[in-house]
Motif scaffolding. Structure first.
Motif, PDB file in Angstrom:
ATOM      1  N   GLY A  54       4.113  -6.000   5.792  1.00 31.10           N
ATOM      2  CA  GLY A  54       4.738  -5.123   6.771  1.00 31.10           C
ATOM      3  C   GLY A  54       5.667  -5.826   7.716  1.00 31.10           C
ATOM      4  N   ILE A  55       5.468  -7.138   7.911  1.00 35.06           N
ATOM      5  CA  ILE A  55       6.317  -7.901   8.827  1.00 35.06           C
ATOM      6  C   ILE A  55       7.554  -8.397   8.093  1.00 35.06           C
ATOM      7  N   THR A  56       7.336  -9.065   6.948  1.00 31.47           N
ATOM      8  CA  THR A  56       8.474  -9.477   6.135  1.00 31.47           C
ATOM      9  C   THR A  56       8.918  -8.292   5.271  1.00 31.47           C
ATOM     10  N   THR A  57      10.000  -8.481   4.573  1.00 32.36           N
ATOM     11  CA  THR A  57      10.516  -7.400   3.719  1.00 32.36           C
ATOM     12  C   THR A  57      10.017  -7.495   2.286  1.00 32.36           C
ATOM     13  N   ARG A  58       9.178  -8.519   1.976  1.00 38.08           N
ATOM     14  CA  ARG A  58       8.919  -8.808   0.561  1.00 38.08           C
ATOM     15  C   ARG A  58       7.460  -8.984   0.178  1.00 38.08           C
ATOM     16  N   HIS A  59       6.513  -8.938   1.124  1.00 33.53           N
ATOM     17  CA  HIS A  59       5.110  -9.231   0.795  1.00 33.53           C
ATOM     18  C   HIS A  59       4.328  -7.961   0.451  1.00 33.53           C
ATOM     19  N   ASN A  60       3.636  -8.006  -0.680  1.00 33.71           N
ATOM     20  CA  ASN A  60       2.699  -6.950  -1.082  1.00 33.71           C
ATOM     21  C   ASN A  60       1.342  -7.578  -1.378  1.00 33.71           C
ATOM     22  N   THR A  61       0.265  -6.826  -1.141  1.00 35.07           N
ATOM     23  CA  THR A  61      -1.048  -7.285  -1.614  1.00 35.07           C
ATOM     24  C   THR A  61      -1.262  -6.877  -3.069  1.00 35.07           C
ATOM     25  N   PHE A  62      -0.762  -5.695  -3.452  1.00 38.52           N
ATOM     26  CA  PHE A  62      -0.731  -5.315  -4.866  1.00 38.52           C
ATOM     27  C   PHE A  62       0.717  -5.333  -5.323  1.00 38.52           C
ATOM     28  N   PHE A  63       0.971  -5.967  -6.450  1.00 39.97           N
ATOM     29  CA  PHE A  63       2.316  -5.932  -7.021  1.00 39.97           C
ATOM     30  C   PHE A  63       2.199  -6.017  -8.535  1.00 39.97           C
ATOM     31  N   GLN A  64       3.293  -5.702  -9.193  1.00 41.06           N
ATOM     32  CA  GLN A  64       3.330  -5.716 -10.647  1.00 41.06           C
ATOM     33  C   GLN A  64       4.215  -6.876 -11.099  1.00 41.06           C
TER      34      GLN A  64
END
Length: 875
Positions: A54-64
């Motif tokens: 949520g702070i950066t534009t690129r971090h996810n906890t779930f991703f593909q």
């Protein structure tokens, strides 16, 4: 290859965190891959950077993670050609159509070959290729195993996202979209990403790549961040329908971060639950609980008043169901678990809010305006309050928070957790010694049809090292015999391994070994762990492998009984009571299932009755092989989080009564299970219950023991057996009444002692002090009642009361109280408790006027009272 579950049998991973994980046996050389190239889009979970979401534009906890893999086939040139072509070819040619002028590459420090290939294959100018160190551009699993330099591809989003200068300068402007790993070496032990020894080259060179689907979608859809892509933004829009603050209000960045946390974590939670995890206090369950609680907290901080988890899960299902059908087929369970956690945490928030109010009141009473770091940490550690929620509540109460103290305690906790994780982390088991046998084909399991089989010894291993022969008294360590065929069931699916014996034939007829365990190697070879009791076994010998018939009979009763209990639970509790784990051995079964709340006595009795009715019905047990999808369509139950082959074994008991995917051994008719006696039902985690039961002869023996116990009680109480419960209830009631009378007498005696104590208060400076050791056996509640009485008798001048007792089972309860005049003089009950705690090896706390604790060292009581007197004398 399809995506694997996010839960795989790997000792080092809570969740699958990269596309290569399902191919680890091929990279390690444990198994020969059936193909030279592969591609996949893998579900991945990564939570180390959860605070960046949520702070950066690129971090996810779930991703593909989209990836292509080479097992000894193409290498650097092929990987770079494939990646560059997909990224830059026109959409009409099957590419993504990215502008080549906006792409950069990074390479490992000394990888001149990769630099030359980027220039030759992609035409990248040297100024858009950067060399980076081991921490950034050298990949390994973090443990001994394959490793190698890597080359990452970045996309330049333009000056509005940060400064010029390539990935080295700013990774928000230059966003990584693909990592090409050139696995060519083997690493040794090490302590960090850039501190380990390179042992030498791998037997063959491999390629492992990972492209972030969410990041590619962000760029192709022209949105500002990964949270505004078409799969996440609908969740954000759903929250905006209920929140007091709109999304995209750039004057309030904190609010947008909370929206993005909810959008990201909702997807992750749904995926994790869908793959079989339930909220808990450790491991995967803890990660899931933390994600769900962050969603709930973020929603509350946005001003969402009502429960919202239900609608979030529905939104995630609708958006992601087309890609992951299990989110649709298992939605009832996903929805139920998520909503139950929200309900439970709302209760926790209420309790935590009361603790905050107490801490805030104590802070103000002490004349301070800053909530201590320890109070903030307790709120976080005990009640799951994040620091931002505590900060907001403190601001509303006119207080600040000692953030530095809080973060110091958090750092200590992380260090402990990190040390614990490091102690448990281990290298992947080296199975390379078995590779030739694995490549030779699987062990033939004959145990469904026979209990004794003629077999050939394919290999002998002692502590994982292959040897040609093993003899009685000649081998120290774990001895394993690998046979070409066997009737022994290898431990799996909750059923423990068969016991029995392996004997030699012909010239080796004197050889005999008892089988103590059977495990699978690479899921294909049966490794018989044995104790050689006579003679010797030689590789290539013919042997007879025989399962103990009595053991197998009990094992089949236990396993079939597990299926019956599962079916009965679903019949009594509903279809959401699905399996979460099991263990069965001869005469005993343990079955874990997803369900919120304990079973009532009536429900437990119903489950037992339905199970035994099915046993008495003498249902036939049918087993057959079927295609996985067809078996599921028939209604066969599958274990959440388990991976199954294309063709599965189905066990049917009584037609529609029980239909499950199962590779275990079973009875032929349900009556062979014998009586099933449920021993108990308990909780093993949030939303997971456990039933334990005896079956067959063990069930009969248990019931006989219970009958003998009841007969003994009836004789002692001189009543018929059927009147024992009422007679015991009467005796218990009389005992409670007697105990209450004793408590009254004890408390009256204690109050008399308290009155004497008040009259004999000592004068320490300007303070009237009562500091006494009370009679043994007094509880903390007794002491609290007494200090209030005594304090009231000390009058208006400064007064302090400290009482300590030797409680039950070695405990040392203690209570301290101060009146208003003593507090005005600077005396604080909570501070006095700290002095006492130190002397009696205890812990405690409270407010300025009243605090309590409990210790373990009664020998320190006099020391504690002396410390209190000294502290008051100094005031």
């Amino acid at each position: 290859m399809p995506s694997a579950s996010v839960i795989l049998d790997d000792p080092n991973l809570l969740f699958v965190n990269a596309g290569m994980v399902q191919f680890v046996p091929f990279f390690l050389g444990q198994r020969t891959p059936p193909y030279d190239r592969a591609t996949s889009v893998q579900k991945c979970i990564r939570t180390p950077d959860i605070d960046e979401v949520g702070i950066t534009t690129r971090h996810n906890t779930f991703f593909q993670m989209a990836g292509n893999f080479s097992f000894g086939d193409y290498f650097k040139r092929g990987a770079i050609e494939l990646a560059w072509g997909l990224l830059t070819n026109a959409v009409s040619e099957g590419g993504y159509g990215f502008d080549p002028e906006k792409l950069w590459a990074t390479v490992y420090l000394d990888d001149d070959e990769a630099i030359e290939l980027w220039q030759e294959v992609a035409g990248l100018p040297l100024e858009r290729i950067q060399r980076r160190g081991m921490a950034d551009n050298y990949w390994s699993m973090g443990i001994p195993g394959p490793c190698g330099p890597c080359s990452e591809i970045y996309y330049d989003r333009g000056p509005e996202y940060g400064v010029d200068g390539g990935p080295e300068a700013n990774e928000d402007r230059y966003i990584e979209i693909w990592n090409l790993v050139f696995m060519q070496n083997e690493r040794g032990e090490g302590t960090s990403k850039d501190n380990f020894e390179i042992l030498g080259p791998l037997p063959r060179r491999n390629i492992d790549t990972g492209m972030g689907v969410e990041r590619i979608a962000c760029l192709l859809q022209g949105v500002d961040n990964v949270y505004e892509t078409d799969l996440v933004r609908p969740v954000i829009d759903k929250v905006a329908e209920y929140a007091r603050v709109p999304y995209g209000n750039h004057s309030s960045t904190a609010s947008d971060v909370r929206y993005r946390i909810i959008g990201d974590h909702s997807r992750t939670a749904a995926i994790i639950i869908g793959d079989g995890v339930t909220p808990g206090n450790e491991g995967r369950g803890y990660v899931l609980r933390r994600l769900l609680r962050r969603i709930i907290r973020a929603a509350k901080l946005l001003g969402v008043e009502q429960p919202i988890m239900s609608e979030l899960m529905v939104t995630v299902r609708d958006e992601m169901g087309p890609s992951y059908p299990e989110l649709v087929t298992d939605f009832d369970r996903i929805h139920r678990i998520a909503v139950a956690e929200e309900t439970a945490f709302n209760r926790t928030l209420a309790a935590g809010s009361r603790l905050f109010e107490d801490a805030a009141e104590s802070t103000r009473a002490a004349g301070k305006s800053t909530l201590s770091g320890s109070d903030a940490f307790t709120l976080h550690d005990t009640y799951g309050f994040p620091i931002d929620l505590t900060l907001e509540m403190a601001a509303e109460a006119g207080l600040s928070v000692d953030e530095e103290g809080f973060r110091g305690l958090m750092a200590e906790q992380r260090q402990r957790a990190k040390a614990d994780a490091a102690s448990r982390k281990q290298a992947h088991t080296d199975l390379s010694a078995y590779r030739d046998l694995v490549d030779g084909g699987p062990t033939e399991f004959t145990g469904f049809n026979e209990l004794s089989s003629q077999a050939t010894i394919l290999g002998i291993f002692v502590d994982g090292v292959r040897v040609p022969v093993v003899s009685h008294g000649g081998a120290e360590g774990t001895v394993e015999l690998i046979l070409d065929r066997t009737p022994f069931y290898a431990e799996s699916g909750g059923q423990i391994a068969d016991e029995g014996a392996i004997s030699g034939t012909g010239s080796s007829a004197t050889a005999h070994a008892s089988v103590t365990d059977v495990q699978k190697i690479a899921k294909t070879l049966w490794a018989h762990r044995v104790r050689v009791e006579s003679g010797e076994f030689v590789e290539g010998d013919m042997v007879t492998a025989a399962v103990d018939p009595q053991w197998r009979r009990g094992a089949t009763q236990g396993h079939s009984g597990t299926h019956m209990v599962h079916a009965a639970l679903r019949q009594v509790l509903g279809p959401n009571a699905v399996q979460a784990g099991s263990l069965n051995r001869p005469g005993y079964l343990r079955f874990d299932f997803n369900y919120q709340g304990a079973l009532s006595d009536e429900q437990r009795a119903q489950v037992e009755e339905v199970t035994n009715e099915a046993v008495q019905a003498d249902f036939e047990v049918h087993t057959f092989n079927e295609k996985l999808e067809k078996a599921k369509a028939m209604g066969a139950m599958a274990m959440f989080g388990e991976s199954y082959p294309d063709e599965v074994r189905v066990v049917e008991i009584g037609g529609p009564f029980s239909l499950e995917l199962c590779g275990g051994t079973h009875v032929h008719n349900s009556a062979q299970i014998g009586p099933v006696t449920i021993l108990g039902e308990s909780s093993v985690g949030s939303g997971v219950r456990r039933v334990e039961a005896y079956v067959g002869l063990d069930s009969f023996r248990h019931l006989a023991k219970e009958r003998a116990l009841m007969a003994g009680l009836a004789t002692s109480l001189k009543v018929p057996s059927e009147e024992v419960p009422a007679r015991v209830a009467t005796l218990v009631e009389k005992l409670k009444t007697a105990e209450k009378e004793l408590d009254k007498i004890r408390l009256a005696s204690a109050k008399a002692a308290g009155a004497n104590a008040a009259a004999g208060a000592e004068q320490v400076g300007k303070v009237r002090l009562v500091a006494q050791r009370m009679s043994a056996g007094m509880t903390a509640g007794d002491l609290r009642s007494l200090v209030g009485d005594i304090r009231g008798k000390l009058g208006s001048e400064p007064g302090v009361v400290v009482l300590i007792s030797e409680g039950d089972e070695g405990s040392v309860p203690y209570v301290a109280a101060t009146n208003r005049a003593a507090q005005d003089a600077g005396l604080n009950a909570n501070e006095l408790i700290k002095q006492i705690s130190s002397a009696v090896d205890g812990r405690g706390g409270g407010k300025a006027d009243l605090a309590q604790g409990s210790g373990r060292d009664a020998a320190g009581i006099d020391r504690a009272l002396a410390a209190v007197r000294a502290e008051i004398a100094r005031s």
